[in-house]
Motif scaffolding. Sequence first.
Motif, PDB file in Angstrom:
ATOM      1  N   ARG A   1       0.824  -1.202   0.000  1.00  0.00           N
ATOM      2  CA  ARG A   1       0.000   0.000   0.000  1.00  0.00           C
ATOM      3  C   ARG A   1       0.864   1.260   0.000  1.00  0.00           C
ATOM      4  O   ARG A   1       0.610   2.207  -0.747  1.00  0.00           O
ATOM      5  CB  ARG A   1      -0.933   0.015   1.211  1.00  0.00           C
ATOM      6  CG  ARG A   1      -1.879   1.221   1.228  1.00  0.00           C
ATOM      7  CD  ARG A   1      -2.698   1.299   2.496  1.00  0.00           C
ATOM      8  NE  ARG A   1      -3.493   0.093   2.675  1.00  0.00           N
ATOM      9  CZ  ARG A   1      -3.338  -0.760   3.683  1.00  0.00           C
ATOM     10  NH1 ARG A   1      -2.410  -0.540   4.597  1.00  0.00           N
ATOM     11  NH2 ARG A   1      -4.098  -1.819   3.786  1.00  0.00           N
ATOM     12  N   ILE A   2       1.900   1.247   0.820  1.00  0.00           N
ATOM     13  CA  ILE A   2       2.786   2.412   0.865  1.00  0.00           C
ATOM     14  C   ILE A   2       3.557   2.540  -0.445  1.00  0.00           C
ATOM     15  O   ILE A   2       3.766   3.640  -0.960  1.00  0.00           O
ATOM     16  CB  ILE A   2       3.728   2.308   2.070  1.00  0.00           C
ATOM     17  CG1 ILE A   2       2.915   2.412   3.374  1.00  0.00           C
ATOM     18  CG2 ILE A   2       4.796   3.393   2.036  1.00  0.00           C
ATOM     19  CD1 ILE A   2       3.719   2.154   4.626  1.00  0.00           C
ATOM     20  N   ALA A   3       3.985   1.401  -1.007  1.00  0.00           N
ATOM     21  CA  ALA A   3       4.655   1.441  -2.303  1.00  0.00           C
ATOM     22  C   ALA A   3       3.755   2.061  -3.362  1.00  0.00           C
ATOM     23  O   ALA A   3       4.208   2.876  -4.184  1.00  0.00           O
ATOM     24  CB  ALA A   3       5.072   0.032  -2.718  1.00  0.00           C
ATOM     25  N   ALA A   4       2.475   1.701  -3.346  1.00  0.00           N
ATOM     26  CA  ALA A   4       1.536   2.276  -4.306  1.00  0.00           C
ATOM     27  C   ALA A   4       1.376   3.774  -4.089  1.00  0.00           C
ATOM     28  O   ALA A   4       1.310   4.560  -5.046  1.00  0.00           O
ATOM     29  CB  ALA A   4       0.184   1.573  -4.201  1.00  0.00           C
ATOM     30  N   ASP A   5       1.335   4.207  -2.824  1.00  0.00           N
ATOM     31  CA  ASP A   5       1.249   5.640  -2.522  1.00  0.00           C
ATOM     32  C   ASP A   5       2.462   6.384  -3.080  1.00  0.00           C
ATOM     33  O   ASP A   5       2.332   7.475  -3.649  1.00  0.00           O
ATOM     34  CB  ASP A   5       1.184   5.860  -1.007  1.00  0.00           C
ATOM     35  CG  ASP A   5      -0.144   5.442  -0.397  1.00  0.00           C
ATOM     36  OD1 ASP A   5      -1.116   5.257  -1.151  1.00  0.00           O
ATOM     37  OD2 ASP A   5      -0.199   5.287   0.841  1.00  0.00           O
ATOM     38  N   VAL A   6       3.635   5.805  -2.905  1.00  0.00           N
ATOM     39  CA  VAL A   6       4.868   6.459  -3.365  1.00  0.00           C
ATOM     40  C   VAL A   6       4.907   6.519  -4.891  1.00  0.00           C
ATOM     41  O   VAL A   6       5.265   7.549  -5.477  1.00  0.00           O
ATOM     42  CB  VAL A   6       6.100   5.724  -2.810  1.00  0.00           C
ATOM     43  CG1 VAL A   6       7.386   6.278  -3.423  1.00  0.00           C
ATOM     44  CG2 VAL A   6       6.146   5.846  -1.286  1.00  0.00           C
ATOM     45  N   VAL A   7       4.540   5.425  -5.546  1.00  0.00           N
ATOM     46  CA  VAL A   7       4.495   5.424  -7.011  1.00  0.00           C
ATOM     47  C   VAL A   7       3.495   6.463  -7.505  1.00  0.00           C
ATOM     48  O   VAL A   7       3.774   7.217  -8.455  1.00  0.00           O
ATOM     49  CB  VAL A   7       4.143   4.022  -7.544  1.00  0.00           C
ATOM     50  CG1 VAL A   7       3.846   4.067  -9.047  1.00  0.00           C
ATOM     51  CG2 VAL A   7       5.284   3.055  -7.277  1.00  0.00           C
ATOM     52  N   ASP A   8       2.313   6.529  -6.861  1.00  0.00           N
ATOM     53  CA  ASP A   8       1.337   7.565  -7.220  1.00  0.00           C
ATOM     54  C   ASP A   8       1.944   8.956  -7.069  1.00  0.00           C
ATOM     55  O   ASP A   8       1.724   9.839  -7.904  1.00  0.00           O
ATOM     56  CB  ASP A   8       0.102   7.465  -6.314  1.00  0.00           C
ATOM     57  CG  ASP A   8      -0.761   6.256  -6.625  1.00  0.00           C
ATOM     58  OD1 ASP A   8      -0.557   5.629  -7.673  1.00  0.00           O
ATOM     59  OD2 ASP A   8      -1.638   5.929  -5.798  1.00  0.00           O
TER      60      ASP A   8
ATOM     61  N   ALA B   1      12.127  -2.708   3.592  1.00  0.00           N
ATOM     62  CA  ALA B   1      13.013  -3.087   2.497  1.00  0.00           C
ATOM     63  C   ALA B   1      12.210  -3.573   1.289  1.00  0.00           C
ATOM     64  O   ALA B   1      12.535  -3.260   0.132  1.00  0.00           O
ATOM     65  CB  ALA B   1      13.981  -4.175   2.958  1.00  0.00           C
ATOM     66  N   LEU B   2      11.149  -4.346   1.550  1.00  0.00           N
ATOM     67  CA  LEU B   2      10.278  -4.814   0.469  1.00  0.00           C
ATOM     68  C   LEU B   2       9.635  -3.633  -0.244  1.00  0.00           C
ATOM     69  O   LEU B   2       9.589  -3.580  -1.483  1.00  0.00           O
ATOM     70  CB  LEU B   2       9.207  -5.745   1.024  1.00  0.00           C
ATOM     71  CG  LEU B   2       8.077  -6.135   0.059  1.00  0.00           C
ATOM     72  CD1 LEU B   2       8.635  -6.908  -1.133  1.00  0.00           C
ATOM     73  CD2 LEU B   2       7.008  -6.956   0.780  1.00  0.00           C
ATOM     74  N   MET B   3       9.134  -2.668   0.527  1.00  0.00           N
ATOM     75  CA  MET B   3       8.497  -1.502  -0.063  1.00  0.00           C
ATOM     76  C   MET B   3       9.454  -0.757  -0.987  1.00  0.00           C
ATOM     77  O   MET B   3       9.109  -0.396  -2.113  1.00  0.00           O
ATOM     78  CB  MET B   3       7.998  -0.584   1.053  1.00  0.00           C
ATOM     79  CG  MET B   3       7.273   0.671   0.589  1.00  0.00           C
ATOM     80  SD  MET B   3       8.353   2.024   0.065  1.00  0.00           S
ATOM     81  CE  MET B   3       9.350   2.232   1.541  1.00  0.00           C
ATOM     82  N   ARG B   4      10.681  -0.550  -0.520  1.00  0.00           N
ATOM     83  CA  ARG B   4      11.661   0.170  -1.335  1.00  0.00           C
ATOM     84  C   ARG B   4      11.971  -0.593  -2.625  1.00  0.00           C
ATOM     85  O   ARG B   4      12.109   0.013  -3.692  1.00  0.00           O
ATOM     86  CB  ARG B   4      12.949   0.394  -0.538  1.00  0.00           C
ATOM     87  CG  ARG B   4      12.840   1.483   0.534  1.00  0.00           C
ATOM     88  CD  ARG B   4      14.120   1.593   1.340  1.00  0.00           C
ATOM     89  NE  ARG B   4      14.083   2.693   2.282  1.00  0.00           N
ATOM     90  CZ  ARG B   4      14.565   3.914   2.049  1.00  0.00           C
ATOM     91  NH1 ARG B   4      15.124   4.176   0.890  1.00  0.00           N
ATOM     92  NH2 ARG B   4      14.500   4.857   2.968  1.00  0.00           N
ATOM     93  N   ARG B   5      12.070  -1.915  -2.519  1.00  0.00           N
ATOM     94  CA  ARG B   5      12.378  -2.690  -3.722  1.00  0.00           C
ATOM     95  C   ARG B   5      11.201  -2.692  -4.694  1.00  0.00           C
ATOM     96  O   ARG B   5      11.393  -2.640  -5.907  1.00  0.00           O
ATOM     97  CB  ARG B   5      12.742  -4.122  -3.336  1.00  0.00           C
ATOM     98  CG  ARG B   5      13.352  -4.884  -4.501  1.00  0.00           C
ATOM     99  CD  ARG B   5      13.925  -6.207  -4.097  1.00  0.00           C
ATOM    100  NE  ARG B   5      14.384  -6.925  -5.286  1.00  0.00           N
ATOM    101  CZ  ARG B   5      14.245  -8.228  -5.471  1.00  0.00           C
ATOM    102  NH1 ARG B   5      13.680  -8.963  -4.527  1.00  0.00           N
ATOM    103  NH2 ARG B   5      14.673  -8.806  -6.569  1.00  0.00           N
ATOM    104  N   LEU B   6       9.986  -2.731  -4.176  1.00  0.00           N
ATOM    105  CA  LEU B   6       8.811  -2.641  -5.038  1.00  0.00           C
ATOM    106  C   LEU B   6       8.814  -1.338  -5.825  1.00  0.00           C
ATOM    107  O   LEU B   6       8.606  -1.323  -7.048  1.00  0.00           O
ATOM    108  CB  LEU B   6       7.539  -2.726  -4.191  1.00  0.00           C
ATOM    109  CG  LEU B   6       7.150  -4.084  -3.614  1.00  0.00           C
ATOM    110  CD1 LEU B   6       6.065  -3.907  -2.558  1.00  0.00           C
ATOM    111  CD2 LEU B   6       6.690  -5.024  -4.707  1.00  0.00           C
ATOM    112  N   VAL B   7       9.058  -0.237  -5.126  1.00  0.00           N
ATOM    113  CA  VAL B   7       9.049   1.070  -5.778  1.00  0.00           C
ATOM    114  C   VAL B   7      10.196   1.169  -6.785  1.00  0.00           C
ATOM    115  O   VAL B   7       9.999   1.609  -7.930  1.00  0.00           O
ATOM    116  CB  VAL B   7       9.155   2.194  -4.728  1.00  0.00           C
ATOM    117  CG1 VAL B   7       9.337   3.544  -5.407  1.00  0.00           C
ATOM    118  CG2 VAL B   7       7.912   2.214  -3.852  1.00  0.00           C
TER     119      VAL B   7
END
Length: 332
Positions: free
Chosen positions: A19-26, A57-63
Amino acid sequence: MPPPRFATSSEVPGLAARRIAADVVDGVLHKHRTLDDQLDGTGAHPGLKQLADRDRALMRRLVATTLRRLGTLGHVLSRLLDRGVPTDAPRAQSALLIGAAQILWMDVPDHAAVDLSARLVQADRRAAKYAGLVNAVLRRCAREGAGLLDDVQGQPLDIAPWLLTRWIAHYGEATAKTIAAALGQEPSLDLTVKSDAAQWAARLHGEVLPTETVRTLLHGSVTVLPGFAEGQWWVQDAAAALPARLFGDVAGKTMADLCAAPGGKTAQLAHGGAHVTAVDRSPARMARLKDNMTRLQLTAETAVADAAEWQPAATGGFDGILVDAPCTSTGT
């Protein structure tokens, strides 16, 4: 608009990170917010504080994977969507991008990538109607995505056309494509250490480069690595560490570091014994610089100002001025 949601103890594992990764990409794609500003400093996503180190770490790699492969992801999704990516629901777009990135390049089970992406869409009022579409498209991506990647193997889809044209003009087509291919790979982690580079290279499973930078292939949150909390090293690309070294011995000298944030070169000069004034026009990035200097137990004067207009308070001038002007983050 409902308030942002963060992780709860009963939440599906990995959903908060996505969810946070999606927020950052948005934020990058639709709100013109830089990646750095969303991950660190006063403007960082508030949900990051709720994530465990592994999920962060997962979030950063997703983004990073999504943005690094954005052009290729757009090509693949265009082949899987009859009417293109929905434009009226940013969360549907980010869920498709992040889900496809996991399927195509990350060590994530396909069913998990599909399910969690669908959950992201279901939780968003504007995008909920696309949950079935996201599910179907990502399932198809799991079946056909590898073949679609093979069809465009070697094509520099992740580089802006205007930039690729410039590279070809300067370096030739073959070299330009080699640069583009290199930018598609996850980079190594380069560190500048205060002392005993060989010892830190051994502890962090890396190697010492000829310039004394320690290079390691470790990925994840740097905050949990040995020596981070003690301020024994800082993250700094090997190339970015070169300009400060051109001054030679700076002990006792008065130096200015313009365009200074996030502070790697400021730290180098201060660690070398210089009296440093760090200048940057971004208050958020300057706050990050101050945090880094505190962790490293180093000191510098700071000024939030445009370097082109800055008037230093000191009247005695400087022994040296370092200007490593902001780059385009292309690696060239």
